[in-house]
Design a protein around this motif. Structure first.
Motif, PDB file in Angstrom:
ATOM      1  N   ALA A 106      10.785  81.560 120.004  1.00 38.10           N
ATOM      2  CA  ALA A 106      11.358  81.916 121.306  1.00 38.10           C
ATOM      3  C   ALA A 106      11.800  80.687 122.085  1.00 38.10           C
ATOM      4  O   ALA A 106      12.887  80.661 122.675  1.00 38.10           O
ATOM      5  N   SER A 153      15.004  79.103 120.631  1.00 32.74           N
ATOM      6  CA  SER A 153      16.179  79.882 121.019  1.00 32.74           C
ATOM      7  C   SER A 153      16.582  79.590 122.461  1.00 32.74           C
ATOM      8  O   SER A 153      17.763  79.401 122.767  1.00 32.74           O
ATOM      9  N   ARG A 154      15.606  79.522 123.353  1.00 31.19           N
ATOM     10  CA  ARG A 154      15.915  79.263 124.762  1.00 31.19           C
ATOM     11  C   ARG A 154      16.464  77.857 124.965  1.00 31.19           C
ATOM     12  O   ARG A 154      17.373  77.652 125.789  1.00 31.19           O
ATOM     13  N   LYS A 211      13.654  83.861 112.002  1.00 28.77           N
ATOM     14  CA  LYS A 211      14.419  83.538 113.204  1.00 28.77           C
ATOM     15  C   LYS A 211      13.766  82.375 113.929  1.00 28.77           C
ATOM     16  O   LYS A 211      12.627  81.998 113.638  1.00 28.77           O
ATOM     17  N   ASP A 212      14.486  81.817 114.877  1.00 27.17           N
ATOM     18  CA  ASP A 212      13.962  80.714 115.680  1.00 27.17           C
ATOM     19  C   ASP A 212      12.795  81.192 116.547  1.00 27.17           C
ATOM     20  O   ASP A 212      12.758  82.350 116.996  1.00 27.17           O
ATOM     21  N   VAL A 218      12.035  77.553 112.853  1.00 31.57           N
ATOM     22  CA  VAL A 218      13.480  77.394 112.863  1.00 31.57           C
ATOM     23  C   VAL A 218      14.018  78.288 111.754  1.00 31.57           C
ATOM     24  O   VAL A 218      13.547  78.215 110.615  1.00 31.57           O
ATOM     25  N   ALA A 219      14.939  79.146 112.087  1.00 32.64           N
ATOM     26  CA  ALA A 219      15.443  80.136 111.132  1.00 32.64           C
ATOM     27  C   ALA A 219      15.858  79.482 109.818  1.00 32.64           C
ATOM     28  O   ALA A 219      16.595  78.492 109.809  1.00 32.64           O
ATOM     29  N   ARG A 266      18.170  76.093 122.747  1.00 37.80           N
ATOM     30  CA  ARG A 266      19.553  76.096 122.226  1.00 37.80           C
ATOM     31  C   ARG A 266      20.501  76.735 123.240  1.00 37.80           C
ATOM     32  O   ARG A 266      21.607  76.225 123.480  1.00 37.80           O
ATOM     33  N   GLN A 267      20.090  77.852 123.831  1.00 38.35           N
ATOM     34  CA  GLN A 267      20.938  78.538 124.798  1.00 38.35           C
ATOM     35  C   GLN A 267      21.211  77.682 126.022  1.00 38.35           C
ATOM     36  O   GLN A 267      22.233  77.844 126.695  1.00 38.35           O
TER      37      GLN A 267
END
Length: 430
Positions: free
Chosen positions: A89, A92-93, A86-87, A66-67, A95-96
């Motif tokens: 992969a 990130s997905r 950065k987060d 986690v960033a 969260r999106q």
């Protein structure tokens, strides 16, 4: 109507009440989670959705980046590591897709055990009986879903680390085909075997999370018809030492499936299991690859590592490179042989673990008992990782303690396996 923010606040209040003895979560992100929850509620009011995960409460295992946070992977050795840039992969997905990530769940140090014990940060008690082990290595993940502090938990599975805690805590756990979900930003145990998978209360939620993490379009499962389903039962090595409670629940389930018209046959794979055991006689693939990953601190930080983890890593670090290379070459041929063997059935069915969750205290006190239990508990699940298969654990109903039914299918058949699991889940609920 209960809002996402309402759900979140109820969970945060529950966790705050036990904060002084918190062992399920390694850390929480209350402000970020509140912002994500409010955004999900605003979208709902506006009639907008990012998909079926929008507004769902999700936890992640403490090996995902986690960033701005240090990724400790359950070890005090990594507490002083640089924060993640950065987060991961999959974070990130998620969260999106609108998931509300509320925190990181506890795990076995470096993910190296199927029992779930962690002497550094504490071991969460089993959700059904806190005196029993939670299963590992995604221990906090299994407990968080079972106790209701997460709707979906994301774990990793190198030898059973999603399916074991799912089985022991009475929830669903899915191990996808390796490399289907990107490993970027996930602290590795054994890159050749590592998979990232979800735990949830039902197969559908696992399927949604899996699709998002794999970069696919989430879909509603169409449960696979059970009449005519070809189910292979690999009796033999994988059924030895099975606890009576587990055996009874499993055979009862086979009876239910048989009455639907499913075709259940014994399906021998013992020769392939023996061949894999012979190929990995010097040490397991997971232990050898993990020993390389942790080589820099096995000696210099030995006192900071759980002795039960340190012992196996040091032992495996002595395996020569040529032995490992031969092992991996042999594994490739055995993967092909297993794929051919499974072509005549839709799934294999067997108990997820040979035993139900044992009491924690005896395992903490006796190293021999710890190792024996770890071996037995990992035995059934690790087969899917070794042979590059996909697998899911379903909770069986009406058992004194949670018992898992494991379904195993050929690599790449993830979606079909989830549809079969959804069909069996519906039968078990009827």
């Amino acid at each position: 109507m209960t809002t996402t923010r309402d759900k979140l606040e109820m969970v945060l209040a529950r966790l705050a009440a036990r904060a002084e003895d918190e062992r399920v979560f390694m850390g929480l992100y209350p402000e970020a989670a509140r912002a994500a929850a409010d955004a999900a509620d605003d979208r709902r009011l506006a009639g907008v959705s990012l998909g079926p995960l929008d507004g769902m409460l999700v936890s992640i295992k403490d090996l995902f980046d986690v960033a701005g946070e240090v990724t400790t992977a359950g070890s005090i050795v990594l507490r002083d590591a640089p924060p993640a840039a950065k987060d991961a992969a999959i974070v990130s997905r998620l969260r999106q897709a609108g998931a509300v990530i509320l925190g990181k769940t506890g795990m076995v140090e470096f993910a190296f055990s199927g029992l779930g014990l962690n002497p550094n940060y504490g071991t969460p008690g089993n959700a059904v009986d806190p005196a029993r082990i939670p299963g590992g290595s995604s221990s906090g993940a299994g407990v968080s879903v079972a106790e209701g502090t997460s709707e979906i938990a994301i774990g990793s599975d190198t030898g059973g680390s999603v399916r074991i805690p799912a089985a022991f805590n009475g929830v669903v756990g899915f191990k996808p085909t390796a490399r289907r979900v990107p490993l970027d930003g996930a602290f590795p145990l054994a890159p050749s075997l590592d998979s990232i998978g979800p735990l949830a209360r039902n197969v559908q939620h696992c399927a949604l999370a899996d699709a998002v993490m794999a970069g696919e379009e989430p879909h509603i499962l169409d449960p696979y018809p059970l009449a005519g389903l070809r189910i292979g039962v690999p009796r033999g090595r994988l059924f030895a030492e099975t606890e009576g409670m587990v055996e009874i629940a499993f055979e009862k389930t086979l009876g239910l499936l048989g009455r639907t018209g499913a075709r259940i046959v014994d399906h021998d794979i013992d020769d392939l299991l023996r061949a894999m055991r012979e190929a990995t006689l010097h040490a397991s693939i997971a232990a050898i690859e993990a020993a390389e990953i942790h080589a820099d601190w096995l000696t210099t930080r030995a006192e900071d590592i759980d002795p039960r983890v340190h012992h196996w890593l040091v032992r495996s670090s002595a395996v020569p490179a040529h032995i490992y290379l031969r092992m991996m070459r042999r594994r490739r041929s055995l993967i092909e042989a297993m794929d051919r063997r499974l072509a005549v059935v839709d799934v294999l069915a067997l108990p997820t673990t040979a035993i139900t969750a044992p009491l924690m205290a005896p395992l903490e006190a006796d190293e021999v008992l710890y190792n024996d239990a770890d071996r037995l508990i990992l035995r059934n699940t690790q087969m899917a990782n070794q042979f590059d298969l996909t697998s899911v654990s379903l909770p069986l109903p009406h058992c004194e303690r949670p018992v898992g039914l494991m379904l195993v299918a050929r690599h790449g058949s993830d979606r079909r396996l989830l549809e079969i699991a959804a069909g069996i889940e519906a039968l078990l609920a009827s």
